[in-house]
Design a protein around this motif. Sequence first.
Motif, PDB file in Angstrom:
ATOM      1  N   MET A   1       0.808  -1.211   0.000  1.00  0.00           N
ATOM      2  CA  MET A   1       0.000   0.000   0.000  1.00  0.00           C
ATOM      3  C   MET A   1       0.851   1.277   0.000  1.00  0.00           C
ATOM      4  N   ARG A   2       1.955   1.271   0.719  1.00  0.00           N
ATOM      5  CA  ARG A   2       2.711   2.504   0.947  1.00  0.00           C
ATOM      6  C   ARG A   2       4.005   2.596   0.148  1.00  0.00           C
TER       7      ARG A   2
ATOM      8  N   ASP B   1      -5.155  -6.198  -5.773  1.00  0.00           N
ATOM      9  CA  ASP B   1      -6.153  -5.355  -5.124  1.00  0.00           C
ATOM     10  C   ASP B   1      -5.491  -4.199  -4.372  1.00  0.00           C
ATOM     11  N   LEU B   2      -4.449  -4.504  -3.598  1.00  0.00           N
ATOM     12  CA  LEU B   2      -3.792  -3.480  -2.787  1.00  0.00           C
ATOM     13  C   LEU B   2      -3.101  -2.428  -3.647  1.00  0.00           C
ATOM     14  N   THR B   3      -2.414  -2.865  -4.689  1.00  0.00           N
ATOM     15  CA  THR B   3      -1.686  -1.905  -5.519  1.00  0.00           C
ATOM     16  C   THR B   3      -2.641  -1.054  -6.361  1.00  0.00           C
ATOM     17  N   ARG B   4      -3.713  -1.652  -6.869  1.00  0.00           N
ATOM     18  CA  ARG B   4      -4.692  -0.866  -7.637  1.00  0.00           C
ATOM     19  C   ARG B   4      -5.325   0.210  -6.765  1.00  0.00           C
ATOM     20  N   ARG B   5      -5.709  -0.158  -5.561  1.00  0.00           N
ATOM     21  CA  ARG B   5      -6.421   0.787  -4.698  1.00  0.00           C
ATOM     22  C   ARG B   5      -5.518   1.879  -4.143  1.00  0.00           C
TER      23      ARG B   5
ATOM     24  N   GLY C   1      -2.446   2.912  -5.756  1.00  0.00           N
ATOM     25  CA  GLY C   1      -1.633   3.578  -6.764  1.00  0.00           C
ATOM     26  C   GLY C   1      -0.164   3.249  -6.716  1.00  0.00           C
ATOM     27  N   THR C   2       0.180   2.062  -6.195  1.00  0.00           N
ATOM     28  CA  THR C   2       1.570   1.615  -6.167  1.00  0.00           C
ATOM     29  C   THR C   2       1.808   0.609  -7.295  1.00  0.00           C
ATOM     30  N   ALA C   3       3.064   0.282  -7.534  1.00  0.00           N
ATOM     31  CA  ALA C   3       3.418  -0.592  -8.654  1.00  0.00           C
ATOM     32  C   ALA C   3       3.880  -1.945  -8.164  1.00  0.00           C
ATOM     33  N   TRP C   4       3.545  -2.980  -8.907  1.00  0.00           N
ATOM     34  CA  TRP C   4       4.044  -4.332  -8.603  1.00  0.00           C
ATOM     35  C   TRP C   4       4.069  -5.178  -9.867  1.00  0.00           C
ATOM     36  N   ASP C   5       5.275  -5.368 -10.395  1.00  0.00           N
ATOM     37  CA  ASP C   5       5.466  -6.233 -11.565  1.00  0.00           C
ATOM     38  C   ASP C   5       6.210  -7.503 -11.190  1.00  0.00           C
ATOM     39  N   ALA C   6       6.605  -7.618  -9.915  1.00  0.00           N
ATOM     40  CA  ALA C   6       7.472  -8.707  -9.484  1.00  0.00           C
ATOM     41  C   ALA C   6       6.773 -10.062  -9.596  1.00  0.00           C
TER      42      ALA C   6
ATOM     43  N   ARG D   1       5.114 -16.931   4.474  1.00  0.00           N
ATOM     44  CA  ARG D   1       3.950 -16.922   3.598  1.00  0.00           C
ATOM     45  C   ARG D   1       3.837 -15.531   2.974  1.00  0.00           C
ATOM     46  N   LEU D   2       3.771 -15.462   1.648  1.00  0.00           N
ATOM     47  CA  LEU D   2       3.662 -14.198   0.935  1.00  0.00           C
ATOM     48  C   LEU D   2       2.208 -13.931   0.566  1.00  0.00           C
ATOM     49  N   LEU D   3       1.885 -12.673   0.337  1.00  0.00           N
ATOM     50  CA  LEU D   3       0.557 -12.331  -0.162  1.00  0.00           C
ATOM     51  C   LEU D   3       0.394 -12.890  -1.577  1.00  0.00           C
ATOM     52  N   ASP D   4      -0.812 -13.337  -1.905  1.00  0.00           N
ATOM     53  CA  ASP D   4      -1.024 -13.932  -3.229  1.00  0.00           C
ATOM     54  C   ASP D   4      -1.314 -12.857  -4.273  1.00  0.00           C
TER      55      ASP D   4
END
Length: 210
Positions: free
Chosen positions: A117-118, A198-202, A204-209, A189-192
């Motif tokens: 989120m941050r 959901d978290l990145t869309r809401r 405005g952060t990026a996640w391509d990993a 355990r990692l987030l799926d």
Amino acid sequence: MIDALVAAGRRLADAGISPGSSGNLSVRDGEHILVTGTGADLGRLGEDSVAVLDAEGAHVGGPRPSKEVAVHLAMYARNRDHTAVVHVHSPHAVAVACLPPWSETSAVPPLTPYFLMRVGQAPLIAYRAPGDPGLGALLAAPPFSFRAALLANHGQVTSGADLGDALTAAVELEETCRIVLLTDGRRPRLLDAGAIGDLTRRNGTAWDAR
């Protein structure tokens, strides 16, 4: 703006993530960039601790600026709507920056919702000596989005829409790096993918990993 930098420096020092005279802060103010001076103690900033640069990074007033100006300029160029950059040598981030990265696009895995989120993905940038202008070029090079990075064997850098946003990201990245070290060698355990998306869309952060 100077008062905001003074308060931000004190917050970082009080949080224990800006040891000694390490680290530097900057804000964009119209056509200028205000950046802490070289060797400034972030916990003891004053008006005489802040240098003024033009938009291209040329020194136009105040003390000699931090030697990491190239890092700040690279983050502003990468995130053009951001107005603040935080670079600190926080201990847990430095420790993780001495380890192999989790993936090409993020040195840190998706362990907590707050990291996603941050901060979002935070790549490991190859080592250059502190103050080497080449570090700015390395930060500018990755073809994917990010607002935070670990600098190999060195520290962390974050940018934000404002100084509070950049500070929040820096504190969260340090906390996530602490959790990385606490779980090292365990198989956490990692987030799926669904939670990550959901978290990145809401937020405005990026996640391509992967």
